[in-house]
Design an enzyme around this catalytic site. Structure first.
Site, short mmCIF file in Angstrom:
data_model
loop_
_atom_site.label_atom_id
_atom_site.label_comp_id
_atom_site.label_asym_id
_atom_site.label_seq_id
_atom_site.Cartn_x
_atom_site.Cartn_y
_atom_site.Cartn_z
N ALA A 143 -6.94 -0.01 9.77
CA ALA A 143 -7.15 1.17 10.61
C ALA A 143 -8.56 1.69 10.34
CB ALA A 143 -6.11 2.23 10.31
N CYS B 80 -3.70 6.95 0.85
CA CYS B 80 -3.48 5.77 0.01
C CYS B 80 -3.15 6.14 -1.43
CB CYS B 80 -4.68 4.83 0.06
SG CYS B 80 -5.10 4.30 1.73
N TYR C 62 -2.49 7.25 7.61
CA TYR C 62 -2.36 7.98 8.88
C TYR C 62 -2.95 7.15 10.01
CZ TYR C 62 -4.20 10.95 12.62
OH TYR C 62 -4.53 11.46 13.85
N MET D 113 -6.39 -0.43 4.78
CA MET D 113 -5.74 -1.71 5.03
C MET D 113 -4.41 -1.80 4.29
SD MET D 113 -8.83 -4.48 5.01
CE MET D 113 -10.18 -4.27 6.17
N GLY E 68 0.80 -1.22 0.00
CA GLY E 68 0.00 0.00 0.00
C GLY E 68 0.83 1.27 0.00
N ASP E 69 0.15 2.38 0.02
CA ASP E 69 0.79 3.70 -0.07
C ASP E 69 0.84 4.34 1.31
OD1 ASP E 69 1.19 6.63 -1.03
OD2 ASP E 69 1.29 5.50 -2.89
N ILE E 70 0.50 5.62 1.38
CA ILE E 70 0.61 6.32 2.65
C ILE E 70 -0.71 6.25 3.43
CG2 ILE E 70 -0.14 8.61 1.80
CD1 ILE E 70 2.29 9.71 3.54
#
Length: 236
Positions: free
Chosen positions: A175, A191, A94, A161, A90-92
């Site tokens: 999350a 994301c 929080y 996820m 996945g990407d970013i």
């Protein structure tokens, strides 16, 4: 196959400290599997499920683009947030207070060896939980996680996820925004998806606070049913 899953609620815990703990549990399971294969032993492999809340933190997955973090280190510090590049997919994303973060560390050989099915089951666990609050959550094709109003101009993500798996052992997880401060999502492109918003359970229900423990219990119950697991609580 060991269907017992030991779960712990770690409370509010630093991200790096929790990541290190995940890695320790992950390594114990992998090492047992390697020994079983090399020495023809039959050691039982463990399964874990961690609940945690993190202080404000941004994490970037292996395939992520740092450009999706829209602030620099000084701005992060001013907001009381930290940043880590980590070893999940996945990407970013929080993490912060008011968010239920779950880390299943499972030996999928105890359940089923299918990562796609694993992710779909985690999504289903969240979808079923949100349905108990009257929300019709769903999947978005090609975008892992749980969403509301998919296919409309108002599509918004409520649960992110990202997982890692090696030798069919999982770590990292999901999350779910329950009472999260959504302002922190403005500091990134969630994301890496530019055209969709982020929401939380309390915002959708128009309430100041949702009982986090109640949400966790609902998640655990659906996890137990979907994975045909036996949940065993371990005291911290």
């Amino acid at each position: 196959m060991n269907k017992k899953v030991v779960f712990q609620d770690l409370g509010l815990r630093d991200y790096k400290e929790t990541w290190d703990y995940q890695e320790l549990l992950f390594k114990e399971i992998v090492d047992a599997k390697i020994k079983n294969r090399r020495e023809a032993t039959q050691l039982e492999t463990a399964n874990h499920f961690l609940f945690v809340e993190h202080p404000h933190v941004y994490t970037l997955g292996k395939s992520g683009d740092i450009k999706n973090l829209l602030v620099d280190q000084a701005q992060l510090a001013a907001k009381g947030a930290t940043f880590y590049k980590i070893n999940r997919g996945g990407d970013i994303t929080y993490h912060g207070p008011g968010q239920v973060v779950g880390y299943p560390i499972l030996d999928l050989d105890n359940f089923f060896t299918d990562i796609h099915k694993y992710l779909r089951f985690l999504e289903e666990m969240v979808i079923l939980t949100l349905a108990e609050y009257g929300l019709k959550a769903m999947r978005s094709t090609g975008e892992t996680g749980v969403w509301l109003d998919v296919g409309t101009p108002f599509a918004r993500k409520i649960c992110a996820m990202g997982v890692r798996a090696s030798r069919w052992v999982t770590m990292h997880g999901f999350a779910l925004n329950v009472n999260a401060d959504l302002g922190y999502f403005d500091m990134m492109i969630p994301c890496g998806i530019k055209d969709k918003a982020v929401t939380s359970l309390n915002a959708e229900l128009g309430l100041a606070q949702i009982d986090m423990d109640e949400v966790k219990q609902k998640l655990l119950r659906h996890f137990e049913i979907l994975f045909e697991a036996e949940m065993v609580k371990e005291k911290i």
